[in-house]
Design a protein around this motif. Structure first.
Motif, PDB file in Angstrom:
ATOM      1  N   PHE A   1       7.536  -3.783  -1.884  1.00  0.00           N
ATOM      2  CA  PHE A   1       6.903  -3.284  -3.444  1.00  0.00           C
ATOM      3  C   PHE A   1       6.470  -1.517  -1.650  1.00  0.00           C
ATOM      4  CE2 PHE A   1       7.178  -6.660  -4.872  1.00  0.00           C
ATOM      5  CZ  PHE A   1       7.949  -7.029  -5.792  1.00  0.00           C
ATOM      6  N   LYS A   2       5.986  -1.271  -0.833  1.00  0.00           N
ATOM      7  CA  LYS A   2       5.719  -0.313  -0.706  1.00  0.00           C
ATOM      8  C   LYS A   2       6.066   1.111  -0.749  1.00  0.00           C
ATOM      9  CE  LYS A   2       5.812   0.158   4.009  1.00  0.00           C
ATOM     10  NZ  LYS A   2       5.967   0.147   5.599  1.00  0.00           N
ATOM     11  N   ARG A   3       5.505   2.025  -0.476  1.00  0.00           N
ATOM     12  CA  ARG A   3       6.178   3.768  -0.985  1.00  0.00           C
ATOM     13  C   ARG A   3       6.993   3.288   0.381  1.00  0.00           C
ATOM     14  NH1 ARG A   3       1.064   5.736  -0.448  1.00  0.00           N
ATOM     15  NH2 ARG A   3       0.274   6.053  -3.056  1.00  0.00           N
TER      16      ARG A   3
ATOM     17  N   GLU B   1      13.133   8.092  -3.004  1.00  0.00           N
ATOM     18  CA  GLU B   1      12.084   6.654  -3.367  1.00  0.00           C
ATOM     19  C   GLU B   1      12.689   5.335  -3.758  1.00  0.00           C
ATOM     20  OE1 GLU B   1       9.430   7.501  -7.726  1.00  0.00           O
ATOM     21  OE2 GLU B   1      10.738   8.986  -7.179  1.00  0.00           O
ATOM     22  N   ASN B   2      11.321   4.582  -3.886  1.00  0.00           N
ATOM     23  CA  ASN B   2      11.157   3.156  -3.019  1.00  0.00           C
ATOM     24  C   ASN B   2      10.536   3.029  -4.641  1.00  0.00           C
ATOM     25  OD1 ASN B   2      12.028   0.418  -3.385  1.00  0.00           O
ATOM     26  ND2 ASN B   2       9.487   0.542  -2.507  1.00  0.00           N
TER      27      ASN B   2
ATOM     28  N   ALA C   1       8.039   0.901  -5.925  1.00  0.00           N
ATOM     29  CA  ALA C   1       6.320   1.401  -5.360  1.00  0.00           C
ATOM     30  C   ALA C   1       5.887   1.413  -6.547  1.00  0.00           C
ATOM     31  CB  ALA C   1       6.583   2.345  -4.511  1.00  0.00           C
TER      32      ALA C   1
ATOM     33  N   GLN D   1      -0.877   1.624  -4.441  1.00  0.00           N
ATOM     34  CA  GLN D   1      -0.711   1.542  -3.301  1.00  0.00           C
ATOM     35  C   GLN D   1      -1.980   1.560  -2.560  1.00  0.00           C
ATOM     36  OE1 GLN D   1       2.858   1.859  -1.925  1.00  0.00           O
ATOM     37  NE2 GLN D   1       3.750   0.241  -3.923  1.00  0.00           N
TER      38      GLN D   1
ATOM     39  N   ASP E   1      -3.716   1.998   1.138  1.00  0.00           N
ATOM     40  CA  ASP E   1      -3.124   2.258   2.529  1.00  0.00           C
ATOM     41  C   ASP E   1      -4.399   2.373   3.386  1.00  0.00           C
ATOM     42  OD1 ASP E   1      -0.968   2.528   2.030  1.00  0.00           O
ATOM     43  OD2 ASP E   1      -1.216   4.826   1.170  1.00  0.00           O
TER      44      ASP E   1
ATOM     45  N   SER F   1      -0.023   0.067   5.355  1.00  0.00           N
ATOM     46  CA  SER F   1      -0.147  -0.547   3.806  1.00  0.00           C
ATOM     47  C   SER F   1      -0.953  -1.981   3.938  1.00  0.00           C
ATOM     48  CB  SER F   1       0.946  -0.382   3.530  1.00  0.00           C
ATOM     49  OG  SER F   1       1.236  -1.328   1.942  1.00  0.00           O
TER      50      SER F   1
ATOM     51  N   LEU G   1       0.624  -3.995   2.043  1.00  0.00           N
ATOM     52  CA  LEU G   1       1.418  -4.457   1.576  1.00  0.00           C
ATOM     53  C   LEU G   1       2.051  -5.173   2.848  1.00  0.00           C
ATOM     54  CD1 LEU G   1       2.777  -2.757  -1.145  1.00  0.00           C
ATOM     55  CD2 LEU G   1       2.459  -4.838  -1.513  1.00  0.00           C
TER      56      LEU G   1
ATOM     57  N   ASP H   1      -3.752   3.732  -6.653  1.00  0.00           N
ATOM     58  CA  ASP H   1      -3.886   3.637  -5.738  1.00  0.00           C
ATOM     59  C   ASP H   1      -4.846   3.991  -4.795  1.00  0.00           C
ATOM     60  OD1 ASP H   1      -1.306   2.999  -6.140  1.00  0.00           O
ATOM     61  OD2 ASP H   1       0.150   5.312  -5.522  1.00  0.00           O
TER      62      ASP H   1
END
Length: 355
Positions: free
Chosen positions: A81-83, A90-91, A94, A99, A101, A111, A113, A337
């Protein structure tokens, strides 16, 4: 032929909403080494274990080895699920979760995550998010309301978390995955390190020192690579005669126990994340010598398990899971985020507070 249940949103909603609904989704998936059937692959090694691996012997003598533990699998699924990095595509996953950080050191970031204890990790307690995380855990303990946790770190609800060093709040795993190999033969390997030069002839040390060092792999000369060093009877991987199997369970009972001010939307949101985590293909590179892929000749077998024990085959895949998760995330509202900063002062205070 067993009928396969085609999924609609209403059916999936029922898994989260109906208190008398099914108890779990279960996946059994056969894996193969990339080298093919019968190839050698390497499970994780552990100290003080049989042949270096996590091996169990069943009553009939069958040997089973853990290829990837429940904890290791969770730590592989959560970063899905991380950017994506700046130079990568692009994911789409995410956008389903906040997100978070954490900046540390010299312009480095990590992260949430990737933190092993998720929202209960020391990383969070060492930032200005500590108060928010503590408040979310305490609210969950006092009221059963998990909304605040879901807005901050929803994967802590999916993969479980234990705030063991602060509030003691426990979140059960909803998604549990493990990989085991059955009926295995354990192999061993030996190797010999040869130095590039004869350092004795060059006057670095004498023949007496050389002879002593070559009999002691822990000697400084051996450790630094100046003498011949044999490695004998080290773990050499395994061959699985009974196959390599990934087993995944989505615990719908634990899911339906989640409460909140917006409980129905929360449970559907967490269910969507759970479906994505369980169906999204993994890269299969577990460690050196262990690169696994699904067996194309044995498709993934998803089963819906009723409280009576009756099982129903499901047509569940990553695309269907992602479509449901996107709608559920939009309905619940993904938390914002955030960027936090690691504080050595907070970390020291946390250590001091806990003695």
């Amino acid at each position: 032929m067993t009928d396969i249940l085609s999924l609609t949103d209403d059916i999936i909603h029922g898994w989260a909403d109906d208190p008398r609904g099914p108890v779990a989704l279960s996946l059994k998936q056969r894996l193969l080494p990339v080298e093919g059937e019968g190839a050698v692959f390497f499970p994780p090694t552990y100290a003080d274990t049989r042949d270096g691996y996590a091996i169990d012997e069943l009553s009939d003598g069958t040997i089973v080895v853990t290829v990837d533990s429940v904890g290791a699998q969770a730590n592989r699924m959560e970063p899905l699920f991380k950017r994506a990095k700046a130079d990568q595509p692009e994911n789409p996953l995410a956008a389903l979760v906040p997100q978070i950080d954490v900046a540390y050191g010299n312009e480095k970031t990590t992260s949430l995550l990737e933190a092993g204890h998720r929202l209960g990790d020391a990383l969070i307690r060492s930032t200005d998010l500590q108060e928010q995380a503590q408040a979310a855990f305490r609210h969950y303990l006092d009221t059963g309301d998990a909304d605040a946790i879901a807005k901050l770190a929803p994967t802590s609800l999916v993969f479980g978390a234990w705030d063991s060093r602060d509030t003691q709040a426990k979140l059960p795993r909803i998604v549990q995955s493990v990989i085991r190999a059955h009926d295995v033969d354990v192999l061993h390997r030996s190797a010999q390190y040869n130095p590039a030069l004869d350092y004795t002839a060059l006057g670095v040390f004498d023949e007496t020192d050389k002879a002593k060092a070559e009999r002691d792999a822990k000697s400084p000369l051996a450790q630094r690579g100046f003498v011949h060093v044999p490695s004998v009877n080290a773990p050499g991987g395994v061959i699985a005669r009974g196959g390599i199997w990934r087993s995944v369970t989505i615990n719908l009972v634990a899911l339906r126990q989640l409460g909140g001010t917006n409980g129905k939307a929360l449970r559907r949101y967490v269910l969507g994340l759970s479906l994505v985590a369980a169906t999204e293909p993994q890269d299969g590179f577990l460690r050196q010598g262990c690169l696994l892929t699904p067996d194309a000749e044995a498709p993934a077998d998803w089963q819906l398990v009723a409280r009576t024990g009756k099982r129903q085959a499901l047509a569940l895949d990553a695309d269907r899971a992602l479509a449901y998760a996107r709608d559920a995330a939009a309905a619940f509202g993904v938390g914002p985020d955030r960027r936090a900063t690691f504080s050595p002062t907070k970390a020291k205070a946390d250590v001091k507070a806990k003695g």
